[in-house]
Structures are given as structure tokens and as C-alpha cells.
Enzyme design. Structure first.
Site, PDB file in Angstrom:
ATOM      1  N   ARG A 184      72.951  64.714  67.587  1.00  0.00           N
ATOM      2  CA  ARG A 184      73.759  64.391  66.394  1.00  0.00           C
ATOM      3  C   ARG A 184      74.155  62.907  66.368  1.00  0.00           C
ATOM      4  O   ARG A 184      74.388  62.346  65.301  1.00  0.00           O
ATOM      5  CB  ARG A 184      74.971  65.308  66.290  1.00  0.00           C
ATOM      6  CG  ARG A 184      74.554  66.763  66.127  1.00  0.00           C
ATOM      7  CD  ARG A 184      75.605  67.672  65.536  1.00  0.00           C
ATOM      8  NE  ARG A 184      75.282  69.067  65.844  1.00  0.00           N
ATOM      9  CZ  ARG A 184      74.391  69.805  65.181  1.00  0.00           C
ATOM     10  NH1 ARG A 184      73.730  69.319  64.159  1.00  0.00           N
ATOM     11  NH2 ARG A 184      74.170  71.070  65.541  1.00  0.00           N
ATOM     12  N   SER A 188      87.181  77.730  70.321  1.00  0.00           N
ATOM     13  CA  SER A 188      85.760  77.675  70.651  1.00  0.00           C
ATOM     14  C   SER A 188      85.060  78.983  70.304  1.00  0.00           C
ATOM     15  O   SER A 188      85.354  80.044  70.869  1.00  0.00           O
ATOM     16  CB  SER A 188      85.576  77.382  72.146  1.00  0.00           C
ATOM     17  OG  SER A 188      84.223  77.606  72.500  1.00  0.00           O
ATOM     18  N   ASP A 201      80.896  69.964  64.394  1.00  0.00           N
ATOM     19  CA  ASP A 201      79.667  69.228  64.717  1.00  0.00           C
ATOM     20  C   ASP A 201      79.368  68.107  63.716  1.00  0.00           C
ATOM     21  O   ASP A 201      78.399  67.362  63.899  1.00  0.00           O
ATOM     22  CB  ASP A 201      78.474  70.193  64.765  1.00  0.00           C
ATOM     23  CG  ASP A 201      78.584  71.163  65.945  1.00  0.00           C
ATOM     24  OD1 ASP A 201      79.243  70.811  66.945  1.00  0.00           O
ATOM     25  OD2 ASP A 201      78.033  72.278  65.853  1.00  0.00           O
TER      26      ASP A 201
HETATM   27  C1  S3P Z   1      78.667  76.823  68.388  1.00  0.00           C
HETATM   28  C2  S3P Z   1      80.001  76.534  68.484  1.00  0.00           C
HETATM   29  C3  S3P Z   1      80.540  75.173  68.561  1.00  0.00           C
HETATM   30  C4  S3P Z   1      79.536  74.120  68.136  1.00  0.00           C
HETATM   31  C5  S3P Z   1      78.160  74.375  68.707  1.00  0.00           C
HETATM   32  C6  S3P Z   1      77.649  75.748  68.300  1.00  0.00           C
HETATM   33  C7  S3P Z   1      78.239  78.230  68.342  1.00  0.00           C
HETATM   34  O1  S3P Z   1      80.931  74.928  69.899  1.00  0.00           O
HETATM   35  O2  S3P Z   1      79.964  72.831  68.529  1.00  0.00           O
HETATM   36  O3  S3P Z   1      77.257  73.400  68.235  1.00  0.00           O
HETATM   37  O4  S3P Z   1      77.078  78.505  67.970  1.00  0.00           O
HETATM   38  O5  S3P Z   1      79.049  79.107  68.680  1.00  0.00           O
HETATM   39  P1  S3P Z   1      82.397  75.356  70.452  1.00  0.00           P
HETATM   40  O6  S3P Z   1      82.526  76.785  70.173  1.00  0.00           O
HETATM   41  O7  S3P Z   1      82.390  75.064  71.905  1.00  0.00           O
HETATM   42  O8  S3P Z   1      83.332  74.487  69.666  1.00  0.00           O
END
Ligand code: S3P
Length: 450
Positions: free
Chosen positions: A410, A180, A333
Site C-alpha cells: 500500500r 482488530s 488500510d
Molecule cells: C483484515 C483486517 C485488518 C486489515 C487487513 C485485513 C482482515 O487488520 O488491516 O488488511 O481481513 O480481517 P486488523 O484486523 O489487524 O486491523
């Protein structure tokens, strides 16, 4: 959802269309837009941002930074988006917000700001909409508690929650238990105002916009890559950030809907300008190419410290594949719209390793399985992915009743694309959430169809 909410919903039927033709420029990258405002708000002096995404999620970040003392203002209009000026307060100097911070639908605003505030002597209440209030925050509460912050969260570690930050915070070394970028970024941002070295160990690489931008703002940040690909990222506090001039590249996650639409609608040819192609984000393009998608990168260049190109996309006959789960973080995403592409491909597409999709703005595996099934696609839902038997290019039947988007932008945009390649159209129950990330989606689509 209450009756009042239901009345305000904005349903729309997306109808089958002729070829998509023309050129578009998608709005600025959402992840980079959030980070440019947050870091600008921590740098003393004036940061200028062009191409900023003016979506609701980013505006929630802007409002929160204002509530904590920064000035964040739109000063003009450039072709690719607004021009914004951020006057920062300095690392360690955020002010106590007087009211709860309303994060709307935005998980990124919530988790990154929890990190920022954790190492300030501030107490903040975080609130959000029904979707955000179901999402897990324990993943940031755990490391930020180790750094000394304390939390009063709703059941299951959810919003609304109260965060009590601390100063000085304690530097930690934290190994990410989930892939993440939000958790990684929360810890690194907390590390900015923490004396000493704060380290995040990342076994599976995720988007690296925070690292790139922190370096750009002058933070002392080191990244070591081990032979097995594990990344060890260390920020040294207490940092001093220098204001920057930032040009935000176009969002590959927004471009994704038009890439897939142009591949699926016969006769289409679309040039999508200025698409960010950071390798930690470009997974969809490589998967679609493996499926036979005709996508050409034109004029590759660098914008705001990120690789960018224009993408020329032509209608293609797609073939089903097994999607390598290792690529998931680089297109996390984009799975909802990939599922639409797979529904029209020839043969079977198998996806796996996608447990994280269940904790996005909605449970994207369950919601897309239900929506595509309602539209006539052949979908098997598994614990960690979907298996899709494609039509071989034949249009989907389409939906009678509206499909439920569960406040997930989305899902709405992916099913809009499905409507373009259906016989009877696809009815989406609510298009309002599209404004969180891509307010001009519908007008851009109309321009390509005309
Ligand atoms: C993001 C990280 C992702 C993504 C989100 C934006 C970011 O989430 O799904 O739309 O800007 O760091 P995760 O880090 O929880 O996977």
C-alpha cells in the site's frame, strides 16, 4: 535486506500524467477472498468462488489449506477474476501439515489460520517474509492460549512460531483490547471446532466479513449490539458448514488508489465498477466526500451478501479536514492513500487515533511521513497520526532518490499515485509487493492514462 534481495527489487518512477479516463473493475476483495477459501475448506463438499483475488496473500491461504487436506483449484476464468473450486474436509478434520506454512507477507492468512488450527489437534510452524516476521502475533496468541492452544514464538511474539492446537478446545468470552477484525476472526474461527459458545466482545466495530460469511455457510452465529455500539458475537461449536457459491465483490481498498488518483489528477473521470461498500469498509469514501470529493454511487446492489456499487469519480478540489478517529477501523488500510490526497488538498488535514498503522506491513505513519516529505509534501508526524498541510492542488515537487516502501504494497501504490500528481515523478524502490493484493494495478493504471 541482503544483496540478493536488493538485486531482485523492481524500482519504478511514476510520472506526472494527463487526465485519467475510462472504466475499470478492480480485483476481488482480499479479506473476503481469504475467508471464502478458509470456510470452503471447512465445509464438506464443493464451494465455488468467482471473483477471487489471485494475489500472493490469498494464494498463501490457498496453499496452507491444501497442506491441511482441502482441495483448492482454479477451474476457469470469469471476467472479474478466476473461478475457483474448494472441496472441504469438514470442521475438525484439518490434517497435520507436513512442512512449515509459508504466509509470505500476509498478516490476515497468519492470524486467521492460527485461529483455525488452534482448536485442531495439529502442530504447525508459521513462517513469513521480513515484513511479516516483524508483526505482533501476541494479540492472537493471548486468546488462543486461553482456549488451550500453546505457542513457541520468536522474540516479542513474532514469526517464525510453532502452534500446537488442542481438541477439544475451551470456549471463552474475549473482549478485544485492540480494534482488530483479524483477532476477532481468529477467535471465532477457533470457536467453530470448540464445543459450546465462544464469544467475542467488540467495543469498536471492525469489518464484519467473517460474521456475514459464517452465517452464509450455516454456522450458528449471533450478534447482539448494545446501546453504546458494542457488539457481542457468539459462535456455537462444533459447527457444521454447508458449501456455498460465492461471488467476491471488488476490493474497496484497491479501488481507493484509483478513487484518489481520479480526484487529484485534473480533468479525470473514472467509473470503478463493482466496489464493495460494506459500511465497515467504506470510511474513505465518506472522508473524501467531506473533503469535497465528487464520488457518485451508481447502481447500488448486493453481491455475495455484501453491499456493492459502481463509483463515478471526477476530479475535485479537495479541502483539508480533521478526520474523526472513530472512522479509522472503517478505512484502516486506506490511510496511506488518504495522506496523499491530503497533501494536495487546500489547508490542513489532521488525523489521530492511528496507532494501529504502526504495526501493519510497515510502520505506515513513519514510512508515509518520510516518503511524502521526500516528495515535497509538508507533513508533521505525531505519535498517533499525521498532520498534513496541503498544496491546494499544486503538484508536489517529486522525488530524486527512490522512496523506501519496506515490503508494503500500500506504500508502493500510494506513492505511485503521488507520482501522478508530481512535477518530476516519484521513484518507488520496489513495486514487487503490489502483487500481494493488486497484481494488475500497474496495467490498470496504464489503461486509464492511455
Ligand atoms: C483484515 C483486517 C485488518 C486489515 C487487513 C485485513 C482482515 O487488520 O488491516 O488488511 O481481513 O480481517 P486488523 O484486523 O489487524 O486491523
Amino acid at each position: 535486506m541482503s544483496h540478493a534481495d536488493a538485486a531482485a527489487m523492481r524500482p519504478r518512477r511514476f510520472l506526472p500524467t494527463g487526465p485519467l479516463k475510462g472504466r475499470i473493475r478492480v480485483p476481488g476483495d482480499k479479506s473476503i477472498s481469504h475467508r471464502s477459501i478458509m470456510l470452503g475448506a471447512l465445509a464438506v463438499g464443493e464451494t465455488r468462488v468467482t471473483g477471487l483475488l489471485e494475489g500472493e496473500d490469498v494464494l498463501a491461504t490457498a496453499a496452507a489449506m491444501r497442506a491441511m487436506g482441502a482441495s483448492v483449484e482454479r477451474v476457469g476464468n470469469s471476467e472479474s477474476g478466476g473461478e475457483w473450486v474448494v472441496n472441504g474436509v469438514g470442521v475438525g478434520a484439518l490434517l497435520q501439515p507436513e512442512a512449515p506454512l509459508d504466509m509470505g507477507n500476509s498478516g490476515t492468512s497468519t492470524r486467521l489460520l492460527m485461529g483455525l488450527i488452534a482448536s485442531h489437534p495439529i502442530t504447525a510452524t508459521f513462517i513469513g517474509d521480513a515484513s511479516l516476521s516483524k508483526r505482533p502475533m501476541g494479540r492472537v496468541i493471548t486468546p488462543l492460549s486461553q482456549m488451550g492452544a500453546s505457542f513457541e514464538a520468536s522474540e516479542g511474539g513474532r514469526l517464525p512460531l510453532i502452534l500446537k492446537g488442542t481438541s477439544p478446545a475451551v470456549p471463552i468470552t474475549y473482549r478485544l483490547p485492540v480494534a482488530s477484525a483479524q483477532v476477532k476472526s481468529a477467535v471465532l474461527l477457533a470457536g467453530l471446532n470448540t464445543p459450546g459458545r465462544t464469544t467475542v466482545i467488540e467495543p469498536v466495530p471492525t469489518r464484519d466479513h467473517s460474521e456475514r460469511m459464517l452465517k452464509g455457510f450455516g454456522a450458528q452465529l449471533e450478534v447482539e449490539v448494545e446501546p453504546d455500539g458494542t457488539r457481542i458475537i457468539t459462535v456455537t461449536g462444533e459447527a457444521e458448514l454447508r458449501p456455498q457459491v460465492i461471488d467476491v465483490p471488488g476490493d474497496p481498498s484497491s479501488a481507493a488508489f484509483f478513487i484518489v488518483a481520479a480526484l487529484l489528477v485534473p480533468g479525470s473521470e473514472v467509473l470503478i465498477e463493482n466496489v464493495g461498500l460494506n459500511p465497515t469498509r467504506a470510511g474513505l469514501v465518506s472522508v473524501l466526500r467531506q473533503m469535497g470529493g465528487d464520488i457518485t454511487e451508481v447502481n447500488p446492489r448486493e453481491v455475495g451478501g455484501e453491499p456493492v456499487a459502481d463509483l463515478l469519480v471526477k476530479h475535485s478540489v479537495l479541502k483539508g479536514i480533521d478526520v474523526d478517529p472513530e472512522i479509522a477501523p472503517a478505512m484502516i488500510d486506506e490511510f496511506p492513500v488518504l495522506f496523499v490526497a491530503a497533501s494536495l488538498a487546500e489547508g490542513k488535514t489532521t488525523t489521530s487515533g492511528l496507532d494501529e498503522l504502526r504495526v501493519k506491513e510497515s510502520d505506515r505513519l513513519a514510512v508515509m511521513a518520510a516518503a511524502l516529505t521526500a516528495a515535497g509534501a509538508r507533513i508533521e508526524e505525531r505519535e498517533d497520526g499525521l498532520v498534513i498541510e496541503g498544496t491546494g492542488g499544486e503538484a508536489l515537487p517529486g522525488t530524486e532518490a527512490a522512496i523506501a516502501t519496506h515490503l508494503d504494497h500500500r506504500i508502493a501504490m500510494s506513492m505511485a499515485v503521488a507520482g501522478l500528481v508530481s512535477r518530476g515523478g516519484v521513484e518507488v524502490d520496489d513495486t514487487r509487493p503490489i502483487a500481494t493484493s493488486f497484481p494488475v494495478f500497474e496495467s490498470m493504471l496504464a489503461g486509464l492514462v492511455a
